[in-house]
Motif scaffolding. Structure first.
Motif, PDB file in Angstrom:
ATOM      1  N   ASN A   3      -2.904 -82.745 -16.122  1.00 16.14           N
ATOM      2  CA  ASN A   3      -2.907 -82.725 -17.583  1.00 16.14           C
ATOM      3  C   ASN A   3      -4.342 -82.845 -18.067  1.00 16.14           C
ATOM      4  O   ASN A   3      -5.247 -83.157 -17.307  1.00 16.14           O
ATOM      5  N   LYS A   4      -4.504 -82.564 -19.341  1.00 16.74           N
ATOM      6  CA  LYS A   4      -5.839 -82.624 -19.934  1.00 16.74           C
ATOM      7  C   LYS A   4      -5.876 -83.649 -21.066  1.00 16.74           C
ATOM      8  O   LYS A   4      -6.601 -83.479 -22.047  1.00 16.74           O
ATOM      9  N   ILE A   5      -5.119 -84.713 -20.924  1.00 19.48           N
ATOM     10  CA  ILE A   5      -5.045 -85.734 -21.959  1.00 19.48           C
ATOM     11  C   ILE A   5      -6.424 -86.350 -22.199  1.00 19.48           C
ATOM     12  O   ILE A   5      -6.881 -86.436 -23.337  1.00 19.48           O
ATOM     13  N   LYS A   6      -7.088 -86.790 -21.134  1.00 20.80           N
ATOM     14  CA  LYS A   6      -8.410 -87.413 -21.280  1.00 20.80           C
ATOM     15  C   LYS A   6      -9.392 -86.470 -21.966  1.00 20.80           C
ATOM     16  O   LYS A   6     -10.165 -86.880 -22.831  1.00 20.80           O
ATOM     17  N   HIS A   7      -9.359 -85.223 -21.567  1.00 19.43           N
ATOM     18  CA  HIS A   7     -10.254 -84.215 -22.140  1.00 19.43           C
ATOM     19  C   HIS A   7     -10.066 -84.114 -23.657  1.00 19.43           C
ATOM     20  O   HIS A   7     -11.032 -84.144 -24.413  1.00 19.43           O
ATOM     21  N   PHE A   8      -8.813 -83.999 -24.092  1.00 16.95           N
ATOM     22  CA  PHE A   8      -8.555 -83.833 -25.522  1.00 16.95           C
ATOM     23  C   PHE A   8      -8.749 -85.124 -26.312  1.00 16.95           C
ATOM     24  O   PHE A   8      -9.123 -85.079 -27.480  1.00 16.95           O
ATOM     25  N   ILE A   9      -8.515 -86.268 -25.686  1.00 18.88           N
ATOM     26  CA  ILE A   9      -8.799 -87.538 -26.372  1.00 18.88           C
ATOM     27  C   ILE A   9     -10.293 -87.615 -26.691  1.00 18.88           C
ATOM     28  O   ILE A   9     -10.684 -87.938 -27.807  1.00 18.88           O
ATOM     29  N   LYS A  10     -11.101 -87.285 -25.691  1.00 22.32           N
ATOM     30  CA  LYS A  10     -12.551 -87.333 -25.881  1.00 22.32           C
ATOM     31  C   LYS A  10     -13.008 -86.264 -26.873  1.00 22.32           C
ATOM     32  O   LYS A  10     -13.780 -86.550 -27.786  1.00 22.32           O
ATOM     33  N   ARG A  11     -12.508 -85.057 -26.697  1.00 22.88           N
ATOM     34  CA  ARG A  11     -12.918 -83.930 -27.552  1.00 22.88           C
ATOM     35  C   ARG A  11     -12.556 -84.143 -29.017  1.00 22.88           C
ATOM     36  O   ARG A  11     -13.324 -83.827 -29.912  1.00 22.88           O
ATOM     37  N   LYS A  12     -11.387 -84.725 -29.259  1.00 19.50           N
ATOM     38  CA  LYS A  12     -10.913 -84.916 -30.628  1.00 19.50           C
ATOM     39  C   LYS A  12     -11.259 -86.297 -31.188  1.00 19.50           C
ATOM     40  O   LYS A  12     -10.978 -86.574 -32.347  1.00 19.50           O
ATOM     41  N   GLY A  13     -11.813 -87.167 -30.354  1.00 25.06           N
ATOM     42  CA  GLY A  13     -12.166 -88.507 -30.809  1.00 25.06           C
ATOM     43  C   GLY A  13     -10.953 -89.355 -31.152  1.00 25.06           C
ATOM     44  O   GLY A  13     -11.008 -90.163 -32.073  1.00 25.06           O
ATOM     45  N   LYS A  47       6.095 -85.013 -27.566  1.00 24.44           N
ATOM     46  CA  LYS A  47       5.624 -86.035 -28.518  1.00 24.44           C
ATOM     47  C   LYS A  47       4.119 -86.210 -28.407  1.00 24.44           C
ATOM     48  O   LYS A  47       3.400 -86.247 -29.413  1.00 24.44           O
ATOM     49  N   ILE A  48       3.637 -86.343 -27.182  1.00 23.97           N
ATOM     50  CA  ILE A  48       2.209 -86.556 -26.947  1.00 23.97           C
ATOM     51  C   ILE A  48       1.410 -85.350 -27.446  1.00 23.97           C
ATOM     52  O   ILE A  48       0.405 -85.509 -28.142  1.00 23.97           O
ATOM     53  N   ALA A  49       1.863 -84.158 -27.110  1.00 21.50           N
ATOM     54  CA  ALA A  49       1.166 -82.941 -27.541  1.00 21.50           C
ATOM     55  C   ALA A  49       1.145 -82.818 -29.065  1.00 21.50           C
ATOM     56  O   ALA A  49       0.121 -82.462 -29.647  1.00 21.50           O
ATOM     57  N   LYS A  50       2.260 -83.138 -29.700  1.00 22.34           N
ATOM     58  CA  LYS A  50       2.336 -83.029 -31.161  1.00 22.34           C
ATOM     59  C   LYS A  50       1.375 -84.005 -31.832  1.00 22.34           C
ATOM     60  O   LYS A  50       0.643 -83.637 -32.750  1.00 22.34           O
ATOM     61  N   VAL A  51       1.370 -85.247 -31.376  1.00 21.24           N
ATOM     62  CA  VAL A  51       0.489 -86.263 -31.960  1.00 21.24           C
ATOM     63  C   VAL A  51      -0.980 -85.891 -31.742  1.00 21.24           C
ATOM     64  O   VAL A  51      -1.808 -86.081 -32.619  1.00 21.24           O
ATOM     65  N   MET A  52      -1.272 -85.324 -30.575  1.00 23.09           N
ATOM     66  CA  MET A  52      -2.653 -84.946 -30.267  1.00 23.09           C
ATOM     67  C   MET A  52      -3.033 -83.605 -30.894  1.00 23.09           C
ATOM     68  O   MET A  52      -4.192 -83.202 -30.830  1.00 23.09           O
ATOM     69  N   GLU A  53      -2.056 -82.933 -31.479  1.00 19.58           N
ATOM     70  CA  GLU A  53      -2.262 -81.618 -32.097  1.00 19.58           C
ATOM     71  C   GLU A  53      -2.857 -80.619 -31.108  1.00 19.58           C
ATOM     72  O   GLU A  53      -3.834 -79.922 -31.386  1.00 19.58           O
ATOM     73  N   ASP A  57       1.391 -76.327 -23.607  1.00 21.42           N
ATOM     74  CA  ASP A  57       0.911 -75.655 -22.396  1.00 21.42           C
ATOM     75  C   ASP A  57      -0.586 -75.825 -22.155  1.00 21.42           C
ATOM     76  O   ASP A  57      -1.066 -75.606 -21.046  1.00 21.42           O
ATOM     77  N   GLU A  58      -1.338 -76.230 -23.170  1.00 18.27           N
ATOM     78  CA  GLU A  58      -2.760 -76.534 -22.963  1.00 18.27           C
ATOM     79  C   GLU A  58      -2.944 -77.974 -22.486  1.00 18.27           C
ATOM     80  O   GLU A  58      -3.834 -78.258 -21.684  1.00 18.27           O
ATOM     81  N   LEU A  59      -2.102 -78.864 -22.984  1.00 24.97           N
ATOM     82  CA  LEU A  59      -2.202 -80.268 -22.591  1.00 24.97           C
ATOM     83  C   LEU A  59      -1.675 -80.489 -21.174  1.00 24.97           C
ATOM     84  O   LEU A  59      -2.226 -81.273 -20.416  1.00 24.97           O
ATOM     85  N   PHE A  60      -0.607 -79.781 -20.843  1.00 24.55           N
ATOM     86  CA  PHE A  60      -0.002 -79.861 -19.515  1.00 24.55           C
ATOM     87  C   PHE A  60       0.046 -78.453 -18.907  1.00 24.55           C
ATOM     88  O   PHE A  60       1.102 -77.823 -18.869  1.00 24.55           O
ATOM     89  N   PRO A  61      -1.100 -77.952 -18.436  1.00 23.42           N
ATOM     90  CA  PRO A  61      -1.111 -76.584 -17.884  1.00 23.42           C
ATOM     91  C   PRO A  61      -0.309 -76.503 -16.592  1.00 23.42           C
ATOM     92  O   PRO A  61      -0.253 -77.464 -15.823  1.00 23.42           O
ATOM     93  N   GLU A  62       0.315 -75.361 -16.401  1.00 25.78           N
ATOM     94  CA  GLU A  62       1.094 -75.165 -15.183  1.00 25.78           C
ATOM     95  C   GLU A  62       0.157 -75.051 -13.995  1.00 25.78           C
ATOM     96  O   GLU A  62      -0.888 -74.413 -14.087  1.00 25.78           O
TER      97      GLU A  62
END
Length: 69
Positions: A3-13, A47-53, A57-62
């Motif tokens: 997943n790219k959760i850490k990446h998007f948390i950092k990128r989006k602040g 839920k996680i993807a929606k909250v993170m906007e 499929d970008e947050l959890f790439p196959e």
């Protein structure tokens, strides 16, 4: 699960406390998902993807299998 959760948390602040309160998932569950130790249910992944906007499929790439052709 990759997943790219850490990446998007950092990128989006984003703050993890905001994600936790908005999704209703527990802190330990969220960190296990973020570290790839736990595969989230589709409901929780959405839920996680929606909250993170971020698109699901970008947050959890196959994971792509390599083709030996």
């Amino acid at each position: 699960m990759e997943n790219k959760i850490k990446h998007f948390i950092k990128r989006k602040g984003l703050k993890t406390s905001f994600i936790l309160s908005s999704t209703g998932v527990s802190k330990s569950y969220f960190y296990d998902v973020m570290k790839g130790k736990t595969i989230p249910s589709l409901v929780n992944a959405r839920k996680i993807a929606k909250v993170m906007e971020v698109p699901l499929d970008e947050l959890f790439p196959e994971a792509r299998a390599e083709k030996n052709e």
